[in-house]
Design an enzyme around this catalytic site. Structure first.
Site, PDB file in Angstrom:
ATOM      1  N   GLU A 275      28.408  63.378 184.848  1.00  0.00           N
ATOM      2  CA  GLU A 275      27.996  62.293 185.671  1.00  0.00           C
ATOM      3  C   GLU A 275      28.577  60.940 185.407  1.00  0.00           C
ATOM      4  O   GLU A 275      29.081  59.957 186.102  1.00  0.00           O
ATOM      5  CB  GLU A 275      26.445  62.273 186.261  1.00  0.00           C
ATOM      6  N   ASP A 276      28.423  60.657 183.960  1.00  0.00           N
ATOM      7  CA  ASP A 276      28.643  59.383 183.503  1.00  0.00           C
ATOM      8  C   ASP A 276      29.669  59.256 182.595  1.00  0.00           C
ATOM      9  O   ASP A 276      30.093  58.144 182.039  1.00  0.00           O
ATOM     10  CB  ASP A 276      27.147  58.910 182.829  1.00  0.00           C
TER      11      ASP A 276
END
Ligand code: MN
Length: 717
Positions: free
Chosen positions: A81-82
């Site tokens: 996600e990051d």
């Protein structure tokens, strides 16, 4: 890597090895390093390195004693996600199992649960599907959320409130549902603390003020208890039990009382090794202190829906104070604290056991149900019902304890007993009272379900039912029965029309139809006809060109009608002659196989009656008019006959009767129906071949649900 992080990696690996000597330290270490370098340079709102969050999430999982895969996935949970790394990168380095788990956690992270109901329902659905694929997804997500809640203080007020509310709305109930009580309590207390800090502090202060007093009291309370346990040589851990802030607060708000009145602040827990010791200890407790009858609950015999097991009892301690006591084994205690996570403990085999299935049945039901829920808000409503409600406890007449969500009805209970019981439920008794299906269950009720084999679900039941499992069962039943009826109806319509068109019902003609009408098979065609999606005329035009259809009709209206009429008057030999004009008595409808008499009437030739016909008696008084008659039936000839059917007035009764007659291959010429006082009186005029045929039809009809009487009519209609 910072010295600090090398050190914390060593600690993590060591802590895992303490409970899991077979842990693959290298694998954990690799995940640690991967996550560390992936998040390098990223900072949290607090100004600390982002990786701290990943590490702390993994530590929460380690404290739950999870296996290597779960902890590694915890370390990696935010990588996709990051950071710039993808699911494929994770898969390449750590295998597909971890990649799938991380992907699941990532997807849940991207869902929005903000208030708009429809969107929320959709998000929920996606989340549950992710969880269903691998339950570890929710364990990691909860660890992730817990760490975020612990570090919530760094965010602005609006963001704090949003996350805290989401935690109370979604994550705490999920933690509860999966039995992760320890996480649930902390999530709730943290949300409480962040949402209404003043109330939280006030409560914390007043609990603190009484702490000394309370602890002293409990010490006094425990003393005789411990002495007795020693006397019987039972090894038991007796501990004071902290009540959680949020649950105390809720009780104060809900009951509108001051903290002094919250008696279950006084709580202890007794943990023993063996199951039978639980009951022995219960005996000791109840001998020492007077129990409060209605507060006793045996969740060992009847575990809660999330697998929780324990004995609960509340007793009157010294000075008349109430003390809540929980008695359980070490294993039950573990399940009560970490629930489903216990299944991924290091030493457990990966195999899914029976316990596991019972823990996830709830989830399976929800997922099954969402397939049927057309309206997302409806889905949400029921999901919330299953997820957030407390439970009510009711008994069967035999005393078996069942638990259902609060608000569940007698009908829900019937379905919980057994789906067959539910499907035929017509009412219930609560104690000695007759109650309707929609009766809302009250804890302690003894519920007896009344069933009838004539009862079937109807769409209104969906309004009465509260549990998703029962609702989904009823929906399925309605769908299936609708389909079945449409197929039968369609088949009947088509075959009747083919017959009317003087089409021989050759299977090979029928078999060509699905292709021509672009449906999968005959059943689908019948269903389409039955529901009106395809008209019979359309079907016929595929069999016979339009012009021929008309020709057929014309042909029937002349020659064939004549033929039919002629046939009707044949089938009898009168004194050896086969061309006498005859007619059949309309009073008794004789059919081949009946004993018959012939009677000469003025101008109508010979009238044929059954020998048992009540009118025949009067004819016999004029013996000079009697003639010898005997059956002389050609193949295929049919005779009309009347039957009377008395039955319970229920939905679809006539349809079932008609179905039963047509199963015996007969034509119905006329139907009349009278209903009164809950009964129906049907009269059918049928065409039959002979007495055997009629007997078969009557037998079929007698087999229909609710038929009280089915007999041939003797008298004039
Ligand atoms: Mn995270």
């Amino acid at each position: 890597m910072d010295e600090k992080y090398i050190k914390s990696k060593g600690m993590l690996v060591k802590d895992i090895l303490k409970y899991n000597p077979n842990s693959d330290s290298e694998f954990i270490s690799k995940a640690y390093d991967y996550s560390y370098s992936a998040h390098k340079g990223q900072l949290r709102q607090s100004g600390k390195p982002y990786f701290n969050h990943c590490l702390n999430t993994a530590i929460i999982l380690q404290e739950l004693r999870m296996d290597d895969f779960t902890i590694s996935a915890g370390l990696l949970h935010d990588v996709v996600e990051d950071t710039e790394y993808t699911k494929e990168d994770i898969e390449e380095n750590f295998g597909s199992e971890i990649a799938h788990i991380v992907d699941g956690v990532t997807k849940i992270g991207g869902l929005s649960f903000e208030k708009k109901e429809v969107r929320q329902a959709e998000s929920f659905r996606k989340m549950l599907l992710s969880i269903a694929r691998d339950i570890r997804v929710i364990i990691i997500k909860l660890a992730d959320r817990l760490n975020n809640m612990r570090t919530l203080g760094y965010l602005d007020v609006a963001k704090k409130a949003r996350i805290a509310n989401e935690t109370l709305d979604i994550y705490a109930p999920l933690a509860h549902r999966f039995g992760l009580a320890r996480i649930k309590w902390e999530l709730e207390d943290l949300a409480f603390k962040n949402l209404i800090p003043k109330e939280y502090k006030k409560l914390a202060r007043s609990i603190d003020e009484k702490r000394g007093e309370r602890e002293n009291y409990l010490e006094d309370f425990k003393r005789p208890l411990k002495k007795e346990l020693e006397r019987f040589e039972i090894e038991a851990e007796v501990v004071g039990r902290a009540k959680h802030m949020y649950s105390i607060y809720n009780k104060i708000v809900v009951r509108d009382v001051t903290i002094d009145k919250i008696y279950d602040l006084m709580a202890i827990r007794i943990i023993v090794e063996k199951l039978e010791q639980c009951y022995f200890v219960l005996g000791i407790v109840h001998t020492l202190f007077k129990p409060i009858q209605e507060r006793f609950k045996d969740f060992i015999a009847t575990p809660k829906l999330n697998g929780y097991q324990s004995i609960h009892t509340t007793v009157i301690g010294p000075g008349g104070k109430r003390v809540e006591i929980q008695i359980r084994t070490t294993k039950m205690h573990e399940t009560s604290e970490i629930g489903i996570a216990a299944h991924w403990k290091y030493k457990e085999k990966k195999q899914k056991d029976k316990d596991f299935d019972s823990h996830t049945e709830w989830l399976k039901n929800i997922i099954e149900w969402q397939k049927d829920a057309s309206d997302p808000t409806e889905f949400m409503e029921y999901l919330k019902f299953d997820l957030f409600q407390d439970e009510v406890f009711v008994f069967t007449p035999k005393g078996d304890l069942h638990q259902l969500p609060r608000g569940a009805t007698a009908l829900d209970f019937a379905f919980q007993v057994h789906s067959e019981v539910g499907l035929h439920c017509i009412g219930a008794k609560a104690g000695s009272r007759i109650v309707p299906l929609a009766y809302e269950l009250v804890s302690g009720d003894y519920i007896e379900i009344i069933t009838s084999h004539n009862q079937h679900p109807n769409p209104d039941w969906l309004k009465i039912l509260k549990t998703s499992k029962a609702k989904s069962r009823v929906k399925r039943w309605l769908r299936e029965s609708q389909k079945e009826h449409s197929i039968k109806l369609g088949e009947e319509i088509l075959l009747r029309e083919l017959k009317r068109q003087r089409f021989k019902q050759h299977d090979n003609i029928l078999q060509t139809l699905p292709d021509k009408l672009r449906v999968k098979n005959l059943d689908e065609l019948y269903e389409a006809i039955g529901t009106g999606n395809i008209s019979v005329k359309t079907v016929l035009t595929h069999l016979i060109p339009e012009a021929d259809l008309n020709v057929e009709k014309k042909a029937e209206s002349t020659f064939s009608k004549f033929l039919k009429r002629v046939r009707k008057t044949r089938g009898i030999k009168v004194q050896g002659m086969d061309n006498m004009a005859i007619n059949f008595g309309k009073c008794c409808h004789p059919v081949p196989g009946d004993e018959i008499i012939g009677f000469i009437t003025k101008g109508q030739g010979v009238s044929i009656h059954r020998a048992t016909c009540s009118n025949a008696t009067s004819y016999i008084q004029n013996p000079e008019r009697l003639v010898d008659v005997e059956w002389d039936v050609e193949e295929g000839k049919e005779f009309s006959v009347g039957i009377q059917i008395l039955g319970e007035d229920r939905k679809n009764f006539l349809r079932d009767v008609v179905e039963a007659t047509s199963r015996a291959d007969t034509n119905i010429l006329n139907v009349s129906l009278k209903a009164e006082d809950g009964f129906v009186n049907n009269t059918l005029i049928l065409e039959v071949k002979n007495l055997n045929h009629l007997t078969k039809i009557l037998k079929n009809v007698q087999g229909v649900n609710g038929v009280i009487l089915a007999k041939r009519i003797d008298r004039k209609l």
